[in-house]
Scaffold this active site. Structure first.
Site, PDB file in Angstrom:
ATOM      1  N   LYS A  69       0.825  -1.201   0.000  1.00 22.65           N
ATOM      2  CA  LYS A  69       0.000   0.000   0.000  1.00 22.65           C
ATOM      3  C   LYS A  69       0.865   1.259   0.000  1.00 22.65           C
ATOM      4  CE  LYS A  69      -4.237  -0.686   2.273  1.00 22.65           C
ATOM      5  NZ  LYS A  69      -5.066  -0.655   3.486  1.00 22.65           N
ATOM      6  N   ASP A 106      -9.072   2.471   3.773  1.00 24.24           N
ATOM      7  CA  ASP A 106      -9.656   1.193   4.150  1.00 24.24           C
ATOM      8  C   ASP A 106     -10.472   0.727   2.954  1.00 24.24           C
ATOM      9  OD1 ASP A 106      -9.739  -0.610   6.497  1.00 24.24           O
ATOM     10  OD2 ASP A 106     -11.883  -0.507   6.117  1.00 24.24           O
ATOM     11  N   SER A 107     -10.368  -0.546   2.646  1.00 20.13           N
ATOM     12  CA  SER A 107     -11.021  -1.003   1.420  1.00 20.13           C
ATOM     13  C   SER A 107     -11.500  -2.428   1.576  1.00 20.13           C
ATOM     14  CB  SER A 107     -10.034  -0.921   0.255  1.00 20.13           C
ATOM     15  OG  SER A 107      -8.866  -1.646   0.553  1.00 20.13           O
TER      16      SER A 107
HETATM   17  P1  IMP Z   1      -7.395  -3.144   4.466  1.00 16.73           P
HETATM   18  O1  IMP Z   1      -5.923  -3.200   4.276  1.00 16.73           O
HETATM   19  O2  IMP Z   1      -7.844  -3.230   5.870  1.00 16.73           O
HETATM   20  O3  IMP Z   1      -7.999  -1.951   3.761  1.00 16.73           O
HETATM   21  O4  IMP Z   1      -7.974  -4.483   3.795  1.00 16.73           O
HETATM   22  C1  IMP Z   1      -8.428  -4.487   2.517  1.00 16.73           C
HETATM   23  C2  IMP Z   1      -8.699  -5.913   2.093  1.00 16.73           C
HETATM   24  O5  IMP Z   1      -9.696  -5.850   1.077  1.00 16.73           O
HETATM   25  C3  IMP Z   1      -7.496  -6.536   1.425  1.00 16.73           C
HETATM   26  O6  IMP Z   1      -6.782  -7.367   2.282  1.00 16.73           O
HETATM   27  C4  IMP Z   1      -8.118  -7.348   0.302  1.00 16.73           C
HETATM   28  O7  IMP Z   1      -8.545  -8.560   0.805  1.00 16.73           O
HETATM   29  C5  IMP Z   1      -9.363  -6.597  -0.055  1.00 16.73           C
HETATM   30  N1  IMP Z   1      -9.094  -5.682  -1.169  1.00 16.73           N
HETATM   31  C6  IMP Z   1      -9.078  -4.327  -1.116  1.00 16.73           C
HETATM   32  N2  IMP Z   1      -8.768  -3.809  -2.308  1.00 16.73           N
HETATM   33  C7  IMP Z   1      -8.579  -4.859  -3.130  1.00 16.73           C
HETATM   34  C8  IMP Z   1      -8.224  -4.957  -4.497  1.00 16.73           C
HETATM   35  O8  IMP Z   1      -7.986  -3.970  -5.213  1.00 16.73           O
HETATM   36  N3  IMP Z   1      -8.128  -6.206  -4.982  1.00 16.73           N
HETATM   37  C9  IMP Z   1      -8.348  -7.320  -4.252  1.00 16.73           C
HETATM   38  N4  IMP Z   1      -8.673  -7.299  -2.979  1.00 16.73           N
HETATM   39  C10 IMP Z   1      -8.788  -6.057  -2.400  1.00 16.73           C
END
Ligand code: IMP
Length: 211
Positions: A18, A74-75
């Site tokens: 990231k 966050d995604s």
């Molecule tokens: P974060 O780091 O807490 O935002 O977790 C985001 C999670 O969402 C990641 O570990 C992935 O599992 C999923 N995710 C978010 N963006 C993507 C993407 O662009 N492709 C595939 N999985 C994603």
């Protein structure tokens, strides 16, 4: 253009992937990018109920610990027929070993169990960015990309749930698209992804805002 204390922006993340993606995306600016990882900041507990709430927790904590304007994200993936799951739990569904083959199988297993037809397997990736300033002001920039869950997984690019997500208007899954097509950003062309779309909103705010 928005000005920053010491011309620095903190990326509130410990995730190398990231951090380097944000560094690349912010290449066009002369901002000095630092990360929570480099500064050795502790990670807050993400116990919000929405992507925005979790992005805010990360950005606020990063800003308060570093004294720097902070950007967090966050995604995750929302599948309509699963009531929005895995949603904010997207990372957690893969377990401590980050086994996304397992998490993708789980999405498919639940869709099969509920007998959801292919055309009803609608889903979206969402990215919420939060910019938190040292005066306590904060803003969100949210990007979404609509698509469908496909099975079996296709493609070797990307990460997470990429191989089972096919954005609308494309034949390829995110796992079959190059990173340039998926999440690059330039003034002329914005990648397809939720992150690229959220980032575009953030850049427009940066450029058009004085202080
Ligand atoms: P974060 O780091 O807490 O935002 O977790 C985001 C999670 O969402 C990641 O570990 C992935 O599992 C999923 N995710 C978010 N963006 C993507 C993407 O662009 N492709 C595939 N999985 C994603």
């Amino acid at each position: 253009m928005l000005s920053f204390d010491q011309n620095k922006l903190l990326i509130a993340s410990h995730n190398e992937g990231k951090i380097s993606e944000f560094r690349e995306l912010l290449n066009f600016s002369d901002l000095c990018i630092v990360s929570s990882k480099e500064l050795g900041l502790i990670e807050p507990i993400e116990d919000g109920n929405t992507f925005e709430a979790n992005a805010l927790i990360k950005a606020k904590s990063g800003c308060e610990l570093s004294g720097l304007t902070t950007l967090s994200d966050d995604s995750g993936l929302e599948v309509d027929a699963l009531g929005g799951d895995p949603g904010i739990y997207s990372a957690r569904w893969a377990g401590p070993d980050k086994d996304f083959d397992y998490a993708m199988k789980e999405v498919n297993r639940l869709l099969e169990e509920k007998k959801i037809a292919e055309e009803k397997r609608t889903a979206r990736f969402i990215c919420a960015l939060c910019l938190y300033r040292t005066n306590g002001d904060y803003l969100f920039f949210v990007g979404k990309v609509e698509g469908k869950i496909v099975w079996p997984p296709r493609g070797n690019y990307g990460f997470g749930y990429d191989a089972i997500f096919k954005p609308d208007d494309r034949f390829e899954t995110f796992g079959e698209l190059t990173s340039t097509e998926k999440h690059s950003w330039s003034r002329e062309k914005i990648g397809l992804s939720h992150r690229a779309r959220a980032f575009d909103k953030f850049v427009k705010f940066l450029i058009n805002t004085e202080n």
